[in-house]
Design a protein around this motif. Structure first.
Motif, PDB file in Angstrom:
ATOM      1  N   GLY A 159      46.337  39.756  40.366  1.00 10.44           N
ATOM      2  CA  GLY A 159      46.115  38.452  40.987  1.00 10.44           C
ATOM      3  C   GLY A 159      45.518  38.559  42.371  1.00 10.44           C
ATOM      4  O   GLY A 159      44.613  37.798  42.743  1.00 10.44           O
ATOM      5  N   LEU A 160      46.010  39.524  43.166  1.00 10.58           N
ATOM      6  CA  LEU A 160      45.461  39.724  44.506  1.00 10.58           C
ATOM      7  C   LEU A 160      43.997  40.142  44.453  1.00 10.58           C
ATOM      8  O   LEU A 160      43.161  39.668  45.238  1.00 10.58           O
ATOM      9  CB  LEU A 160      46.275  40.783  45.245  1.00 10.58           C
ATOM     10  N   ARG A 161      43.690  41.044  43.516  1.00  9.55           N
ATOM     11  CA  ARG A 161      42.291  41.478  43.405  1.00  9.55           C
ATOM     12  C   ARG A 161      41.391  40.339  42.964  1.00  9.55           C
ATOM     13  O   ARG A 161      40.253  40.193  43.443  1.00  9.55           O
ATOM     14  CB  ARG A 161      42.202  42.648  42.432  1.00  9.55           C
ATOM     15  N   ALA A 162      41.865  39.501  42.065  1.00  8.73           N
ATOM     16  CA  ALA A 162      41.067  38.350  41.621  1.00  8.73           C
ATOM     17  C   ALA A 162      40.854  37.384  42.778  1.00  8.73           C
ATOM     18  O   ALA A 162      39.757  36.838  42.952  1.00  8.73           O
ATOM     19  CB  ALA A 162      41.757  37.648  40.454  1.00  8.73           C
ATOM     20  N   ALA A 163      41.893  37.180  43.600  1.00  4.29           N
ATOM     21  CA  ALA A 163      41.763  36.290  44.755  1.00  4.29           C
ATOM     22  C   ALA A 163      40.760  36.851  45.761  1.00  4.29           C
ATOM     23  O   ALA A 163      39.952  36.112  46.333  1.00  4.29           O
ATOM     24  CB  ALA A 163      43.124  36.080  45.418  1.00  4.29           C
ATOM     25  N   GLN A 164      40.810  38.161  45.990  1.00  2.00           N
ATOM     26  CA  GLN A 164      39.854  38.783  46.904  1.00  2.00           C
ATOM     27  C   GLN A 164      38.432  38.640  46.390  1.00  2.00           C
ATOM     28  O   GLN A 164      37.501  38.375  47.168  1.00  2.00           O
ATOM     29  CB  GLN A 164      40.203  40.262  47.093  1.00  2.00           C
ATOM     30  N   ASP A 165      38.253  38.804  45.088  1.00  2.00           N
ATOM     31  CA  ASP A 165      36.913  38.645  44.510  1.00  2.00           C
ATOM     32  C   ASP A 165      36.411  37.220  44.690  1.00  2.00           C
ATOM     33  O   ASP A 165      35.233  36.995  44.987  1.00  2.00           O
ATOM     34  CB  ASP A 165      36.933  39.010  43.020  1.00  2.00           C
ATOM     35  N   ARG A 166      37.324  36.246  44.488  1.00  2.00           N
ATOM     36  CA  ARG A 166      36.916  34.850  44.657  1.00  2.00           C
ATOM     37  C   ARG A 166      36.553  34.555  46.105  1.00  2.00           C
ATOM     38  O   ARG A 166      35.581  33.842  46.384  1.00  2.00           O
ATOM     39  CB  ARG A 166      38.036  33.917  44.193  1.00  2.00           C
TER      40      ARG A 166
END
Length: 290
Positions: free
Chosen positions: A73-80
């Motif tokens: 989830g953190l990585r997806a948020a960073q990508d967004r």
């Protein structure tokens, strides 16, 4: 995001220390050291490690089940967030000289905003000096030989300036053949624009009509009032259709004067390079763009 926990998740995903080491661009020994450091922090063994296989301990499996979704989830948020930062959006404050902005910026703004609808654009046209940093300007288009220090300055094109007059004026007053002949002619210039600094020569004198407006000078030249030194971006249409005629073509304005796009050195929003690229593409095939 705890880097050791993220590394642990990737070790489990990749199935070996060596594979995770390649993803992280570390040595297998360093990966092993960091996993050991994580185990020391928690006081439990997370992985069974041998030369041939890797397996989760009971504690490691329970820990992985909890943290793997969080890391994802953190990585997806960073990508967004990275994607959002790269998309032009938010306020964009632009300033430009009055004539140039009216002729060569304003007509191309609707297509820019259609392409980037999240941008909130403000454009101010002024011939006065504008402090880019103090005025909180995102982009300042400026025509000058000396862009200010302390900001990023992109030279877009040489600002070619030529001597010109209307056919009616030249028929009445005669066409000057050299610079010295200008002393016998009516010169037209806005306040502060004389003397004219041409390549290799300077023309002194006073404007026949006093005005603070460069646009008025253009209209006076078109009306047959005298000779003006005008930028090609300002008069290329009038030269093309014969309303103005170029005179003494071997003398142009000094090539050091250019069109610049200025902006802050740091914290530049994505809309800044997007607008500069959009406008230069729109200008690419114009008669004045070199």
């Amino acid at each position: 995001m705890d880097p050791d926990i993220a590394l642990f998740v990737d070790v489990v995903r990749e199935g070996s220390l060596a594979a995770a080491a390649r993803v992280w661009r570390l040595s297998p020994a360093m990966v092993s050291k960091r996993i050991a450091r994580l185990e020391s922090r928690f006081g439990v063994r997370l992985l069974h490690r041998t030369t041939r296989r890797l397996a989760l301990t009971q504690s490691g499996a329970a820990f992985h089940a909890e943290v793997a979704p969080l890391i994802a989830g953190l990585r997806a948020a960073q990508d967004r967030m990275a994607q959002a930062a790269s998309e032009p959006a938010g306020p964009l404050h632009v300033t430009a000289p009055t004539s140039f902005g009216r002729l060569w910026i304003a007509p191309y703004l609707p297509t820019f905003l259609e392409r980037h609808p999240a941008v909130r654009l403000r454009i101010d046209l002024t011939d006065d000096f504008v402090d880019v940093i103090g005025g909180r300007i995102d982009i300042a288009f400026r025509i000058t030989a000396t862009p200010p220090s302390g900001v990023a300055a992109h030279g877009l094109t040489v600002n070619r300036r030529i001597l010109c007059a209307s056919p009616a004026y030249l028929e009445r007053a005669g066409a000057p053949e050299n610079i010295e002949d200008l002393a016998a002619h009516r010169l037209l210039a806005a306040s502060g624009q004389l003397p004219w600094r041409l390549a290799g020569v300077t023309v002194t004198g006073e404007s026949w009509i006093e005005t603070n407006s460069s646009e008025v000078v253009r209209e006076l030249a078109l009306a047959g009032a005298g000779i003006a030194l005008r930028s090609l971006w300002d008069v290329s249409d009038a030269l093309a259709d014969g309303r103005l005629v170029r005179i003494i073509p071997r003398h142009e304005g000094a090539a050091s004067v250019a069109l610049w796009a200025l902006h802050a050195n740091v914290g530049t929003p994505a809309a800044v390079p997007a607008l500069i690229a959009h406008l230069t593409e729109c200008w690419r095939d114009t008669a004045w763009m070199t």
